[in-house]
Design a protein around this motif. Sequence first.
Motif, PDB file in Angstrom:
ATOM      1  N   ALA A  28       0.811  -1.210   0.000  1.00  0.00           N
ATOM      2  CA  ALA A  28       0.000   0.000   0.000  1.00  0.00           C
ATOM      3  C   ALA A  28       0.846   1.263   0.000  1.00  0.00           C
ATOM      4  CB  ALA A  28      -0.920   0.000   1.210  1.00  0.00           C
ATOM      5  N   ASP A  29       2.105   1.166   0.420  1.00  0.00           N
ATOM      6  CA  ASP A  29       2.973   2.323   0.493  1.00  0.00           C
ATOM      7  C   ASP A  29       3.674   2.646  -0.831  1.00  0.00           C
ATOM      8  OD1 ASP A  29       4.031   1.344   3.796  1.00  0.00           O
ATOM      9  OD2 ASP A  29       2.352   2.600   3.182  1.00  0.00           O
ATOM     10  N   LEU A  30       3.508   1.828  -1.831  1.00  0.00           N
ATOM     11  CA  LEU A  30       4.198   2.051  -3.097  1.00  0.00           C
ATOM     12  C   LEU A  30       3.584   3.232  -3.846  1.00  0.00           C
ATOM     13  CD1 LEU A  30       4.625  -1.597  -4.402  1.00  0.00           C
ATOM     14  CD2 LEU A  30       6.377  -0.107  -3.429  1.00  0.00           C
ATOM     15  N   PRO A  31       4.424   3.992  -4.520  1.00  0.00           N
ATOM     16  CA  PRO A  31       3.886   5.102  -5.323  1.00  0.00           C
ATOM     17  C   PRO A  31       3.223   4.549  -6.591  1.00  0.00           C
ATOM     18  CG  PRO A  31       6.242   4.898  -5.666  1.00  0.00           C
ATOM     19  CD  PRO A  31       5.875   3.919  -4.573  1.00  0.00           C
ATOM     20  N   GLU A  32       2.382   5.351  -7.213  1.00  0.00           N
ATOM     21  CA  GLU A  32       1.741   4.936  -8.450  1.00  0.00           C
ATOM     22  C   GLU A  32       2.702   4.985  -9.628  1.00  0.00           C
ATOM     23  OE1 GLU A  32      -2.223   6.421  -9.385  1.00  0.00           O
ATOM     24  OE2 GLU A  32      -2.288   7.265  -7.360  1.00  0.00           O
ATOM     25  N   TYR A  33       3.711   5.852  -9.505  1.00  0.00           N
ATOM     26  CA  TYR A  33       4.661   6.040 -10.593  1.00  0.00           C
ATOM     27  C   TYR A  33       6.081   5.963 -10.056  1.00  0.00           C
ATOM     28  CZ  TYR A  33       0.536   7.849 -12.923  1.00  0.00           C
ATOM     29  OH  TYR A  33      -0.717   7.980 -13.451  1.00  0.00           O
ATOM     30  N   PHE A  34       6.983   5.509 -10.913  1.00  0.00           N
ATOM     31  CA  PHE A  34       8.407   5.499 -10.607  1.00  0.00           C
ATOM     32  C   PHE A  34       9.113   6.216 -11.745  1.00  0.00           C
ATOM     33  CE2 PHE A  34      12.599   3.536 -11.245  1.00  0.00           C
ATOM     34  CZ  PHE A  34      13.196   3.915 -10.059  1.00  0.00           C
ATOM     35  N   ARG A  44      12.715   6.791 -13.335  1.00  0.00           N
ATOM     36  CA  ARG A  44      14.121   6.381 -13.406  1.00  0.00           C
ATOM     37  C   ARG A  44      14.890   7.527 -14.063  1.00  0.00           C
ATOM     38  NH1 ARG A  44      15.139   1.683 -17.214  1.00  0.00           N
ATOM     39  NH2 ARG A  44      14.205   0.411 -15.575  1.00  0.00           N
ATOM     40  N   THR A  45      15.627   8.255 -13.234  1.00  0.00           N
ATOM     41  CA  THR A  45      16.334   9.412 -13.760  1.00  0.00           C
ATOM     42  C   THR A  45      17.510   8.979 -14.614  1.00  0.00           C
ATOM     43  OG1 THR A  45      17.689   9.578 -11.774  1.00  0.00           O
ATOM     44  CG2 THR A  45      15.684  10.899 -11.823  1.00  0.00           C
ATOM     45  N   ARG A  46      17.815   9.808 -15.564  1.00  0.00           N
ATOM     46  CA  ARG A  46      18.969   9.631 -16.435  1.00  0.00           C
ATOM     47  C   ARG A  46      19.447  11.026 -16.815  1.00  0.00           C
ATOM     48  NH1 ARG A  46      17.165  10.966 -21.354  1.00  0.00           N
ATOM     49  NH2 ARG A  46      14.993  10.622 -21.871  1.00  0.00           N
ATOM     50  N   GLU A  47      20.573  11.088 -17.473  1.00  0.00           N
ATOM     51  CA  GLU A  47      21.100  12.380 -17.885  1.00  0.00           C
ATOM     52  C   GLU A  47      20.071  13.089 -18.775  1.00  0.00           C
ATOM     53  OE1 GLU A  47      23.700  15.487 -17.967  1.00  0.00           O
ATOM     54  OE2 GLU A  47      24.005  13.627 -16.860  1.00  0.00           O
ATOM     55  N   GLY A  48      19.617  14.230 -18.326  1.00  0.00           N
ATOM     56  CA  GLY A  48      18.708  15.033 -19.132  1.00  0.00           C
ATOM     57  C   GLY A  48      17.255  14.630 -19.092  1.00  0.00           C
ATOM     58  N   GLY A  49      16.868  13.728 -18.219  1.00  0.00           N
ATOM     59  CA  GLY A  49      15.464  13.352 -18.186  1.00  0.00           C
ATOM     60  C   GLY A  49      15.179  12.144 -17.332  1.00  0.00           C
ATOM     61  N   ALA A  50      14.164  11.391 -17.758  1.00  0.00           N
ATOM     62  CA  ALA A  50      13.770  10.215 -16.987  1.00  0.00           C
ATOM     63  C   ALA A  50      12.882   9.313 -17.835  1.00  0.00           C
ATOM     64  CB  ALA A  50      13.012  10.625 -15.730  1.00  0.00           C
ATOM     65  N   SER A  51      12.828   8.066 -17.415  1.00  0.00           N
ATOM     66  CA  SER A  51      11.842   7.130 -17.924  1.00  0.00           C
ATOM     67  C   SER A  51      10.755   7.024 -16.854  1.00  0.00           C
ATOM     68  CB  SER A  51      12.466   5.750 -18.150  1.00  0.00           C
ATOM     69  OG  SER A  51      13.475   5.818 -19.124  1.00  0.00           O
ATOM     70  N   VAL A  52       9.512   7.013 -17.296  1.00  0.00           N
ATOM     71  CA  VAL A  52       8.380   6.990 -16.366  1.00  0.00           C
ATOM     72  C   VAL A  52       7.734   5.603 -16.403  1.00  0.00           C
ATOM     73  CG1 VAL A  52       6.190   8.069 -15.717  1.00  0.00           C
ATOM     74  CG2 VAL A  52       7.954   9.417 -16.910  1.00  0.00           C
ATOM     75  N   PHE A  53       7.533   5.045 -15.216  1.00  0.00           N
ATOM     76  CA  PHE A  53       6.916   3.731 -15.094  1.00  0.00           C
ATOM     77  C   PHE A  53       5.660   3.838 -14.240  1.00  0.00           C
ATOM     78  CE2 PHE A  53      11.369   3.040 -15.825  1.00  0.00           C
ATOM     79  CZ  PHE A  53      11.423   1.939 -16.666  1.00  0.00           C
ATOM     80  N   ARG A  54       4.642   3.101 -14.623  1.00  0.00           N
ATOM     81  CA  ARG A  54       3.464   2.953 -13.774  1.00  0.00           C
ATOM     82  C   ARG A  54       3.710   1.708 -12.935  1.00  0.00           C
ATOM     83  NH1 ARG A  54      -0.524   2.798 -17.387  1.00  0.00           N
ATOM     84  NH2 ARG A  54      -0.878   5.019 -17.331  1.00  0.00           N
ATOM     85  N   VAL A  55       3.520   1.837 -11.633  1.00  0.00           N
ATOM     86  CA  VAL A  55       3.772   0.740 -10.698  1.00  0.00           C
ATOM     87  C   VAL A  55       2.468   0.002 -10.462  1.00  0.00           C
ATOM     88  CG1 VAL A  55       4.535   0.154  -8.356  1.00  0.00           C
ATOM     89  CG2 VAL A  55       5.620   2.061  -9.593  1.00  0.00           C
ATOM     90  N   ASP A  56       2.542  -1.325 -10.605  1.00  0.00           N
ATOM     91  CA  ASP A  56       1.370  -2.168 -10.386  1.00  0.00           C
ATOM     92  C   ASP A  56       1.737  -3.255  -9.388  1.00  0.00           C
ATOM     93  OD1 ASP A  56      -0.961  -3.653 -10.463  1.00  0.00           O
ATOM     94  OD2 ASP A  56      -0.514  -4.555 -12.423  1.00  0.00           O
ATOM     95  N   SER A  57       1.068  -3.235  -8.252  1.00  0.00           N
ATOM     96  CA  SER A  57       1.293  -4.283  -7.258  1.00  0.00           C
ATOM     97  C   SER A  57       0.002  -5.046  -6.977  1.00  0.00           C
ATOM     98  CB  SER A  57       1.834  -3.678  -5.963  1.00  0.00           C
ATOM     99  OG  SER A  57       0.906  -2.743  -5.452  1.00  0.00           O
ATOM    100  N   ASN A  58      -1.046  -4.693  -7.690  1.00  0.00           N
ATOM    101  CA  ASN A  58      -2.341  -5.353  -7.491  1.00  0.00           C
ATOM    102  C   ASN A  58      -2.594  -6.359  -8.606  1.00  0.00           C
ATOM    103  OD1 ASN A  58      -2.953  -3.848  -5.211  1.00  0.00           O
ATOM    104  ND2 ASN A  58      -3.724  -2.155  -6.450  1.00  0.00           N
ATOM    105  N   ASN A  59      -1.688  -7.289  -8.753  1.00  0.00           N
ATOM    106  CA  ASN A  59      -1.883  -8.320  -9.764  1.00  0.00           C
ATOM    107  C   ASN A  59      -2.024  -9.674  -9.075  1.00  0.00           C
ATOM    108  OD1 ASN A  59       0.875  -9.454  -9.459  1.00  0.00           O
ATOM    109  ND2 ASN A  59       1.468  -7.455 -10.303  1.00  0.00           N
ATOM    110  N   ARG A  60      -2.377 -10.652  -9.803  1.00  0.00           N
ATOM    111  CA  ARG A  60      -2.680 -11.950  -9.199  1.00  0.00           C
ATOM    112  C   ARG A  60      -1.465 -12.639  -8.599  1.00  0.00           C
ATOM    113  NH1 ARG A  60      -3.390 -16.382 -13.794  1.00  0.00           N
ATOM    114  NH2 ARG A  60      -1.587 -15.766 -15.035  1.00  0.00           N
ATOM    115  N   HIS A  61      -0.264 -12.263  -9.038  1.00  0.00           N
ATOM    116  CA  HIS A  61       0.954 -12.878  -8.508  1.00  0.00           C
ATOM    117  C   HIS A  61       1.526 -12.109  -7.324  1.00  0.00           C
ATOM    118  CE1 HIS A  61       0.982 -15.573 -11.898  1.00  0.00           C
ATOM    119  NE2 HIS A  61       0.918 -14.542 -12.726  1.00  0.00           N
ATOM    120  N   ARG A  62       0.918 -10.988  -6.997  1.00  0.00           N
ATOM    121  CA  ARG A  62       1.369 -10.122  -5.892  1.00  0.00           C
ATOM    122  C   ARG A  62       2.821  -9.684  -6.077  1.00  0.00           C
ATOM    123  NH1 ARG A  62      -1.042  -9.897  -0.785  1.00  0.00           N
ATOM    124  NH2 ARG A  62      -3.210 -10.355  -1.009  1.00  0.00           N
ATOM    125  N   ARG A  63       3.206  -9.528  -7.311  1.00  0.00           N
ATOM    126  CA  ARG A  63       4.536  -9.029  -7.629  1.00  0.00           C
ATOM    127  C   ARG A  63       4.440  -7.556  -7.978  1.00  0.00           C
ATOM    128  NH1 ARG A  63       5.978 -13.750 -11.797  1.00  0.00           N
ATOM    129  NH2 ARG A  63       6.360 -15.390 -10.288  1.00  0.00           N
TER     130      ARG A  63
END
Length: 140
Positions: free
Chosen positions: A3-9, A11-30
């Motif tokens: 429940a404490d995980l953010p919705e987005y992550f 990943r910073t890099r030189e000059g910007g970032a890659s944006v990830f949507r975080v999903d922990s509500n899946n059937r494998h609980r991963r």
Amino acid sequence: MVADLPEYFFRTREGGASVFRVDSNNRHRRIEMEQIATINMRTGEVRPNGDRELFAEDLQAINTWIADRKETLDWREMDDILRTVDQINGTAHWAQSKASDEQLEAVTDTLLMAMHDLRSVLVRKRANALADKEDAEKQG
């Protein structure tokens, strides 16, 4: 913890970032992270990943991150400059009290050129700022 995980992550890099949507509500609980976009801080471009469409909440989170990141980078830049002032002071102390003639010979020309360049830039910027202030006062 899930429940404490953010919705987005971001990943910073030189000059910007890659944006990830975080999903922990899946059937494998991963924790799964799905890349949704790439940010270019120089241009302000937010590019969706592949054929993906970004939703309003995605863009809001990204824009908030961009604003926070700019603030962090600006703070770091000023901190670096203030650390440089400390380094210059430390270098002066070293040159005066600890440096051998050989060490001074090895660095003096490079230091003098760098300090001359810095001084020239600072004097020019200060003169321009004063001229701009005088112009504004004359017009105001």
